[in-house]
Design an enzyme around this catalytic site. Structure first.
Site, short mmCIF file in Angstrom:
data_model
loop_
_atom_site.label_atom_id
_atom_site.label_comp_id
_atom_site.label_asym_id
_atom_site.label_seq_id
_atom_site.Cartn_x
_atom_site.Cartn_y
_atom_site.Cartn_z
N SER A 115 -10.15 -44.03 7.73
CA SER A 115 -9.27 -43.21 7.77
C SER A 115 -7.70 -43.64 7.23
O SER A 115 -7.83 -44.82 7.12
CB SER A 115 -8.64 -42.27 8.95
OG SER A 115 -7.50 -41.71 8.90
N TYR B 234 -6.08 -41.34 17.92
CA TYR B 234 -6.85 -41.32 16.64
C TYR B 234 -6.69 -42.65 15.85
O TYR B 234 -7.64 -43.25 15.26
CB TYR B 234 -6.63 -40.07 15.82
CG TYR B 234 -7.14 -40.09 14.51
CD1 TYR B 234 -8.55 -39.59 14.36
CD2 TYR B 234 -6.58 -40.38 13.11
CE1 TYR B 234 -9.07 -39.32 13.32
CE2 TYR B 234 -7.15 -40.26 12.16
CZ TYR B 234 -8.56 -39.75 12.08
OH TYR B 234 -9.08 -39.63 10.88
#
Length: 244
Positions: free
Chosen positions: A136, A149
């Site tokens: 990501s 996250y």
């Protein structure tokens, strides 16, 4: 015909990537918890294999990989894609259960799938294969309130580097694609506004998820003498460069 196992294949990036590989003629193992979604994706496609499993459960993961190898003969590529954003907030607002739920999918799940793939790739004949981790842009630039996250995605970068190193003697390549704002159900709310570092809400541009599928296909199609170690694919006008 090469084979790939795609985790999180029931929706979003995983589903779009699975469709792209199926259309390209690959043998595709579809792994996710929602069996019904996988069955609908596989319908009418003889090169699709439905593998219902929870990536956080090692026994289910190992059984899914074993079924793919028994069906297709070998595993050439793993797209280690399954993930979740999880609870958001300041660190003292995140419960231990919330933290562990995100870590279980984003880190434990990726470890378990990479372990199963690595085990198969270093014992099959001929040796080798490729693991592509879905990282990501949060692996290096976090969003506000994303402690769980973001922490897991930093960890995936370490997993990628370690597997790329440890895989060398066995012709196992490992690379990572860091994605920013692909248009999926998970990012649909971005059209209404996303919290920025200055506290404001701002709508953000998104890109067609098919570009991600094309990029993964390119990475997967390289010979094992070449590897994309890290690549970033993002919506051109999203606030990443200079974020905040």
């Amino acid at each position: 015909m090469p084979s790939i196992l795609i985790t999180g294949a029931s929706s979003g990036i995983g589903r779009a990537t699975a469709e792209r590989f199926l259309d390209a003629g690959w043998q595709v193992g579809l792994l996710a918890r929602r069996a019904g979604e996988l069955v609908s994706l596989a319908a009418g496609r003889g090169n699709a294999l439905v593998l219902p499993a929870d990536v956080t459960k090692g026994g289910e993961v190992d059984a899914a990989f074993a079924k793919l190898v028994a069906t297709f003969g070998r595993l050439d590529v793993l797209f280690n894609n399954a993930g979740r954003f999880g609870a958001t907030g300041l660190i003292d607002e995140i419960t231990l259960d919330d933290w562990r739920a995100t870590v279980a999918v984003n880190l434990d799940g990726m470890f378990l799938c990479a372990r199963a793939a690595f085990r198969q790739m270093r014992t099959q004949s001929p040796l080798g294969g490729r693991i592509i981790n879905n990282g990501s842009i949060s692996a290096y630039t976090p969003r506000p309130g994303s402690v769980a996250y973001t922490s897991t995605k930093h960890a995936i970068s370490g997993l990628t580097k370690t597997l790329a190193l440890d895989g060398r003697p066995f012709d196992i390549c490992c690379g990572q694609i860091d994605i920013g704002n692909a248009a999926t159900d998970m990012t649909a709310a971005m059209a209404n506004g996303v919290r920025q570092a200055d506290g404001s809400l701002r709508a953000e541009d998104r890109m067609d998820v098919r570009h991600v599928a094309d990029a993964v296909l390119h990475m997967a199609s390289l010979p094992l003498s070449a590897n994309v170690l890290f690549t970033t694919l993002m919506a051109s006008k999203m606030p990443l460069v200079g974020r905040g």
